[in-house]
Design a protein around this motif. Structure first.
Motif, short mmCIF file in Angstrom:
data_model
loop_
_atom_site.label_atom_id
_atom_site.label_comp_id
_atom_site.label_asym_id
_atom_site.label_seq_id
_atom_site.Cartn_x
_atom_site.Cartn_y
_atom_site.Cartn_z
N UNK A 212 -43.68 -26.60 17.60
CA UNK A 212 -44.46 -26.43 16.36
C UNK A 212 -45.25 -24.90 16.24
N UNK A 213 -44.96 -24.49 17.30
CA UNK A 213 -45.38 -22.94 17.14
C UNK A 213 -44.20 -22.08 16.34
N UNK A 214 -42.83 -22.62 16.70
CA UNK A 214 -42.05 -22.01 15.80
C UNK A 214 -42.16 -22.40 14.50
N UNK A 215 -42.36 -23.54 13.82
CA UNK A 215 -42.58 -23.95 12.70
C UNK A 215 -43.53 -22.97 11.91
N UNK B 255 -46.72 -14.28 17.17
CA UNK B 255 -46.00 -14.73 18.18
C UNK B 255 -46.74 -15.13 19.46
N UNK B 256 -47.51 -14.20 19.80
CA UNK B 256 -48.44 -14.60 20.93
C UNK B 256 -49.54 -15.52 20.63
N UNK B 257 -50.39 -15.68 19.41
CA UNK B 257 -51.15 -16.26 18.92
C UNK B 257 -50.88 -17.58 18.29
N UNK B 258 -49.60 -17.84 18.08
CA UNK B 258 -49.33 -19.22 17.39
C UNK B 258 -49.89 -20.55 18.24
N UNK B 259 -50.30 -21.35 17.59
CA UNK B 259 -51.21 -22.58 18.28
C UNK B 259 -49.85 -23.16 19.26
N UNK B 260 -50.53 -23.57 20.40
CA UNK B 260 -49.64 -24.35 21.37
C UNK B 260 -49.87 -25.55 21.24
N UNK B 261 -50.89 -26.27 20.50
CA UNK B 261 -50.92 -27.61 20.50
C UNK B 261 -49.67 -28.19 19.66
#
Length: 224
Positions: A72-75, A146-152
């Motif tokens: 999901x972070x990649x997307x 990149x660092x702040x992309x949501x991890x959920x």
């Protein structure tokens, strides 16, 4: 090859001196211009280069994360809205080569055109100088995203809708409160509202980003 001032300025903003400026010109040329040589093939390639760079960056940033958390972070990082957001930050629209119909129709501001051109520019750097300069440019332009992309694994809007549905409520509403800033760097303020009266407001450089931020803020309040 002689480049227009707007294209030279764009090359400076992305931080790459082209050995073959014609590649950059092609990356900025929309199909509406006619005459062939548009940026569709470059957009196809640039999408793949972007995906590789972002995938590597996410794996490096979180060595223990599994695919379910990285995906999901990649997307989020490679989606059209993010590409267009980056394009606006470097004022890529000023360098686009458009046909008359697209110019009249505000093509320099259209999300789809900006996103495609951003990917084409990535491909242009890749073809002009190789993967390392292309990687460096992507990481520089994507920056803290990149660092702040949501991890959920769920995005905030989906999670909020599930929360509402699980309690028999209507889906959340997202209301545009204001839009400020120049065309190449707009700021949207969105309010997320539930039918039970709960409201949270947030801003972002795209409507989608502001909606997700508002949903996330409202979720945080509901879970608190």
């Amino acid at each position: 090859m002689k480049m227009a001032a707007s294209v030279r300025a764009l090359a400076e903003r992305i931080g790459h001196e082209f050995q073959d400026p014609s590649i950059l010109l092609q990356a900025l040329t929309h199909g509406s211009r006619g005459g062939g040589g548009d940026n569709q093939r470059l957009e196809f390639l640039g999408d793949r280069v972007l995906g590789l760079v972002i995938a590597e960056a996410l794996l490096d940033a979180d060595p223990t994360a599994d695919e379910g958390h990285i995906a999901p972070r990649f997307n989020t990082l490679v989606r059209r809205e993010t590409c267009a957001e980056v394009a606006r930050e470097i004022d890529l629209g000023a360098g686009l080569k458009l046909g008359r119909s697209e110019m009249i129709g505000g093509g320099r501001k259209k999300e789809a055109l900006l996103a495609d051109a951003m990917e084409a520019v990535i491909a242009a750097v890749y073809l002009d100088a190789g993967l390392e300069p292309a990687r460096a440019m992507v990481l520089r332009l994507w920056g803290e995203r990149v660092a702040s992309a949501p991890k959920d694994a769920r995005d905030a809007k989906s999670a909020l809708q599930e929360w509402a549905q699980g309690r028999g409520l209507l889906p959340p509403d997202y209301v545009l409160i204001s839009r400020d800033g120049p065309d190449h760097a707009p700021r949207f303020v969105i309010e997320a509202r539930l039918s039970t009266g709960e409201v949270e407001r947030a801003e972002g450089t795209t409507k989608r980003a502001a909606e997700h931020a508002a949903a996330s803020a409202l979720l945080g309040r509901l879970d608190g």
